[in-house]
Design a protein around this motif. Structure first.
Motif, mmCIF file in Angstrom:
data_model
loop_
_atom_site.group_PDB
_atom_site.id
_atom_site.type_symbol
_atom_site.label_atom_id
_atom_site.label_comp_id
_atom_site.label_asym_id
_atom_site.label_seq_id
_atom_site.Cartn_x
_atom_site.Cartn_y
_atom_site.Cartn_z
ATOM 1 N N ILE A 184 -4.099 9.022 -5.293
ATOM 2 C CA ILE A 184 -4.000 8.306 -6.558
ATOM 3 C C ILE A 184 -2.911 7.236 -6.558
ATOM 4 C CG2 ILE A 184 -4.906 10.255 -7.881
ATOM 5 C CD1 ILE A 184 -2.058 10.987 -8.642
ATOM 6 N N LEU A 185 -2.208 7.069 -5.449
ATOM 7 C CA LEU A 185 -1.154 6.060 -5.417
ATOM 8 C C LEU A 185 -1.759 4.658 -5.447
ATOM 9 C CD1 LEU A 185 1.405 7.564 -2.892
ATOM 10 C CD2 LEU A 185 1.744 7.169 -5.328
ATOM 11 N N PRO A 186 -1.079 3.717 -6.074
ATOM 12 C CA PRO A 186 -1.643 2.381 -6.249
ATOM 13 C C PRO A 186 -1.375 1.475 -5.052
ATOM 14 C CG PRO A 186 0.481 2.493 -7.325
ATOM 15 C CD PRO A 186 0.228 3.859 -6.745
ATOM 16 N N SER A 187 -1.994 0.331 -5.091
ATOM 17 C CA SER A 187 -1.653 -0.771 -4.188
ATOM 18 C C SER A 187 -1.403 -1.991 -5.068
ATOM 19 C CB SER A 187 -2.772 -1.036 -3.182
ATOM 20 O OG SER A 187 -3.955 -1.432 -3.854
ATOM 21 N N ASP A 188 -0.784 -2.996 -4.484
ATOM 22 C CA ASP A 188 -0.438 -4.165 -5.284
ATOM 23 C C ASP A 188 -0.319 -5.368 -4.364
ATOM 24 O OD1 ASP A 188 0.313 -5.678 -7.526
ATOM 25 O OD2 ASP A 188 2.441 -5.333 -7.165
ATOM 26 N N ILE A 189 -0.709 -6.528 -4.867
ATOM 27 C CA ILE A 189 -0.474 -7.782 -4.157
ATOM 28 C C ILE A 189 0.507 -8.596 -4.986
ATOM 29 C CG2 ILE A 189 -1.460 -9.940 -3.334
ATOM 30 C CD1 ILE A 189 -4.029 -8.460 -2.713
ATOM 31 N N CYS A 190 1.694 -8.779 -4.459
ATOM 32 C CA CYS A 190 2.718 -9.571 -5.139
ATOM 33 C C CYS A 190 2.567 -11.024 -4.710
ATOM 34 C CB CYS A 190 4.109 -9.066 -4.778
ATOM 35 S SG CYS A 190 4.467 -7.431 -5.414
ATOM 36 N N LYS A 191 2.487 -11.894 -5.690
ATOM 37 C CA LYS A 191 2.345 -13.324 -5.419
ATOM 38 C C LYS A 191 3.662 -14.014 -5.751
ATOM 39 C CE LYS A 191 -2.564 -13.095 -6.564
ATOM 40 N NZ LYS A 191 -3.662 -13.596 -7.442
ATOM 41 N N ILE A 192 4.216 -14.714 -4.779
ATOM 42 C CA ILE A 192 5.524 -15.339 -4.944
ATOM 43 C C ILE A 192 5.404 -16.846 -4.763
ATOM 44 C CG2 ILE A 192 7.881 -15.491 -4.027
ATOM 45 C CD1 ILE A 192 7.651 -12.588 -3.189
ATOM 46 N N HIS A 193 5.824 -17.579 -5.791
ATOM 47 C CA HIS A 193 5.912 -19.039 -5.721
ATOM 48 C C HIS A 193 7.384 -19.423 -5.683
ATOM 49 C CE1 HIS A 193 1.868 -18.513 -7.491
ATOM 50 N NE2 HIS A 193 1.577 -19.689 -6.966
ATOM 51 N N LYS A 194 7.707 -20.382 -4.832
ATOM 52 C CA LYS A 194 9.082 -20.846 -4.751
ATOM 53 C C LYS A 194 9.092 -22.372 -4.798
ATOM 54 C CE LYS A 194 12.797 -22.437 -2.466
ATOM 55 N NZ LYS A 194 12.933 -23.779 -1.849
ATOM 56 N N CYS A 195 9.898 -22.933 -5.708
ATOM 57 C CA CYS A 195 10.006 -24.385 -5.842
ATOM 58 C C CYS A 195 11.473 -24.727 -6.114
ATOM 59 C CB CYS A 195 9.130 -24.898 -6.982
ATOM 60 S SG CYS A 195 9.168 -26.697 -7.201
ATOM 61 N N GLY A 196 12.086 -25.490 -5.229
ATOM 62 C CA GLY A 196 13.503 -25.813 -5.391
ATOM 63 C C GLY A 196 14.328 -24.545 -5.373
ATOM 64 N N ALA A 197 15.114 -24.318 -6.426
ATOM 65 C CA ALA A 197 15.917 -23.098 -6.534
ATOM 66 C C ALA A 197 15.293 -22.121 -7.518
ATOM 67 C CB ALA A 197 17.337 -23.442 -6.952
ATOM 68 N N SER A 198 13.976 -22.241 -7.743
ATOM 69 C CA SER A 198 13.271 -21.355 -8.675
ATOM 70 C C SER A 198 12.278 -20.484 -7.923
ATOM 71 C CB SER A 198 12.530 -22.173 -9.736
ATOM 72 O OG SER A 198 13.446 -22.923 -10.521
ATOM 73 N N ILE A 199 12.134 -19.248 -8.386
ATOM 74 C CA ILE A 199 11.191 -18.299 -7.796
ATOM 75 C C ILE A 199 10.423 -17.611 -8.918
ATOM 76 C CG2 ILE A 199 10.979 -16.104 -6.561
ATOM 77 C CD1 ILE A 199 13.263 -16.916 -4.803
ATOM 78 N N ASP A 223 0.868 -1.184 0.000
ATOM 79 C CA ASP A 223 0.000 0.000 0.000
ATOM 80 C C ASP A 223 0.900 1.227 0.000
ATOM 81 O OD1 ASP A 223 -2.746 -1.041 0.192
ATOM 82 O OD2 ASP A 223 -2.077 -1.844 2.105
ATOM 83 N N PHE A 224 0.860 1.981 -1.104
ATOM 84 C CA PHE A 224 1.700 3.170 -1.214
ATOM 85 C C PHE A 224 0.937 4.385 -0.712
ATOM 86 C CE2 PHE A 224 3.185 0.190 -4.447
ATOM 87 C CZ PHE A 224 4.546 0.134 -4.153
ATOM 88 N N GLN A 225 1.619 5.204 0.093
ATOM 89 C CA GLN A 225 0.988 6.379 0.692
ATOM 90 C C GLN A 225 1.933 7.562 0.571
ATOM 91 O OE1 GLN A 225 0.511 4.857 4.644
ATOM 92 N NE2 GLN A 225 -1.411 3.801 4.184
ATOM 93 N N SER A 226 1.366 8.787 0.652
ATOM 94 C CA SER A 226 2.176 9.999 0.581
ATOM 95 C C SER A 226 1.645 11.023 1.571
ATOM 96 C CB SER A 226 2.149 10.592 -0.832
ATOM 97 O OG SER A 226 2.834 11.825 -0.878
ATOM 98 N N TRP A 227 2.569 11.840 2.092
ATOM 99 C CA TRP A 227 2.137 12.942 2.954
ATOM 100 C C TRP A 227 1.568 14.098 2.125
ATOM 101 C CZ3 TRP A 227 4.879 17.427 1.977
ATOM 102 C CH2 TRP A 227 6.128 17.279 1.353
#
Length: 453
Positions: free
Chosen positions: A139-154, A128-132
């Protein structure tokens, strides 16, 4: 009994100061090439500030480090940009990239082993991006980053591609790291809207290096960092009359909240090497890069490269005067600096959970892979601090002078059913480095070099 004569301090620095590259070539075999003097300058700093080209070549030929800063916070590359000799800047950029690659490859086996040993998982991070600034904050955006990890791969899926103080770029981007593949094929970026992909190369062509030098020579020399010197943590309190330590559930994780005291974002900008025309050209270059096409060409011909500046006058400073200057009061050796400084204090909190299945060290390994994204790089630098006990499941960190981010680890689960197909390029995607995410990767190369300034 006669006293043994004491060796003069900083002999390599003195050789550079006097332009004695022959003596430098002799002494460099028995002295520390990365030694810093009272101003925090290495011999390479001095060589660049003074325009001693022969000394620069001798020092770089013996592995002088470029990613090192003096007391004022500037690297040899920053000083080279200020001096304005294109050949020197290009040489430093090229060797800096080589030194960074060497460091990455030295670290790579341990990183792969750490990833392989930590177990497979799925994780979600909410940004969640915010500004003073009230209008910006709306108008700043938000984002949900989805991370999968398997073995030595991301694999990381994100929708916020890039941003600055007032603009951001949305997209549908997947970043894939395959640790088992050779470096030239281990990093891939998918643009899921355009259905194109790009391999992230470890080596740039000569033309790409020169493009980068054009941007650096036409840009402000920036140094933005979060000062951690005065940071301390105290338990956050709740309640009006009966005060008690604040504890809450963050997603499924029980967490203790702490106030972060003394967090300051320091921003410095130098532009003594720029004219008003340079600033306008730089704006056009950056806009064209963002659109995925470099507009440095005339009528389809070769690029119009930015020429070297006239060198600054030779400084009227003796070696003895330089040596006797108080730390932090370095005499001007190159171009007279023209810079602005600003600091902004941030009120922030961090929620630490003893229940989170991942450790801080495991998180650092994951963030090292995805640190190409500049906001993840800042998150990694924050997590490197000595945090209170537990895992940081919710964090406030400054991203830009006017923008902060609240990061929440809202989901984490170890899984053994993650499909290998997630880490492969779909068969209907086309390799196209000049579209989609390609321009952003070009910008990241520049920003990564600039971050070493």
């Amino acid at each position: 009994m006669a006293e043994t004569p004491t060796e003069e301090p900083y002999p390599l620095h003195k050789c550079v100061f006097n332009g004695d590259f022959k003596e430098l070539s002799y002494l460099i075999k028995t002295h520390d090439i990365a030694e810093k003097d009272k101003q925090g300058n290495t011999p390479l700093h001095l060589a660049v500030m003074l325009g001693r080209k022969e000394c620069i070549h001798v020092l770089l030929g013996h592995g002088a480090p470029i990613k090192v800063k003096n007391l004022a916070g500037w690297s040899p590359l920053a000083e080279a940009i200020s001096f304005g000799d294109r050949e020197t800047i290009s040489l430093l950029v090229t060797i800096l990239k080589f030194q960074v690659r060497e460091q990455m490859e030295a670290r790579r086996p341990k990183l792969i082993e750490a990833l392989r040993d930590m177990g497979n998982f799925y994780m979600e991070l909410k940004w969640d991006f915010q500004s003073w600034l009230p209008l910006v904050s709306r108008i700043l955006p938000s984002d949900i980053c989805k991370i999968h990890k398997c073995g030595a791969s991301i694999r990381m899926d994100t929708t916020v591609v890039d941003f600055n103080d007032t603009r951001w770029e949305r997209g549908d981007i997947s970043f894939i790291f395959n640790g088992y593949k050779k470096p030239s094929k281990s990093l891939t970026v998918l643009d899921n809207k355009a259905k194109v992909y790009q391999r992230v190369r470890y080596e740039e062509t000569e033309e790409e290096i020169e493009d980068e030098v054009d941007v650096l020579m036409s840009s402000d020399i920036m140094a933005v960092q979060m000062s951690t010197k005065g940071i301390s943590f105290s338990r956050a309190q709740t309640g009006w009359i009966f005060r008690e330590d604040k504890t809450e559930m963050v997603g499924p994780f029980h967490a203790d909240f702490y106030q972060i005291n003394g967090m300051v974002l320091e921003s410095r900008k130098r532009r003594e090497h720029l004219s008003e025309e340079d600033l306008q050209k730089n704006k056009a270059i950056m806009e064209s890069l963002t659109k995925g096409s470099f507009q440095g060409f005339a009528n389809g011909g070769p690029p119009l490269r930015r020429p070297s500046l006239n060198p600054p006058p030779e400084p009227h400073v003796t070696w003895e005067e330089y040596l006797s200057a108080e730390p932090g009061q370095c005499p001007t050796l190159g171009r007279t600096p023209a810079y602005k400084e600003s600091t902004k204090a941030f009120k922030a909190t961090v929620a630490m959970s003893p229940d989170f299945p991942l450790t801080v060290n495991m998180l650092l390994d994951v963030l090292e892979v995805i640190a190409t994204f500049k906001h993840f790089s800042k998150l990694r630098r924050f997590v490197l601090m000595k945090l209170p006990p537990g895992f940081p499941v919710k964090i406030d960190i400054p991203i830009l002078p006017t923008v902060t981010a609240k990061i929440t680890f809202q989901e984490f689960v170890f899984r053994n059913d993650i499909q290998p197909e997630l880490f492969q390029v779909p068969s209907d995607y086309v390799e196209d480095p000049m579209r989609g995410y390609g321009a952003y990767l070009t910008m990241m190369m520049v920003l990564h070099t600039a971050s070493c300034v």
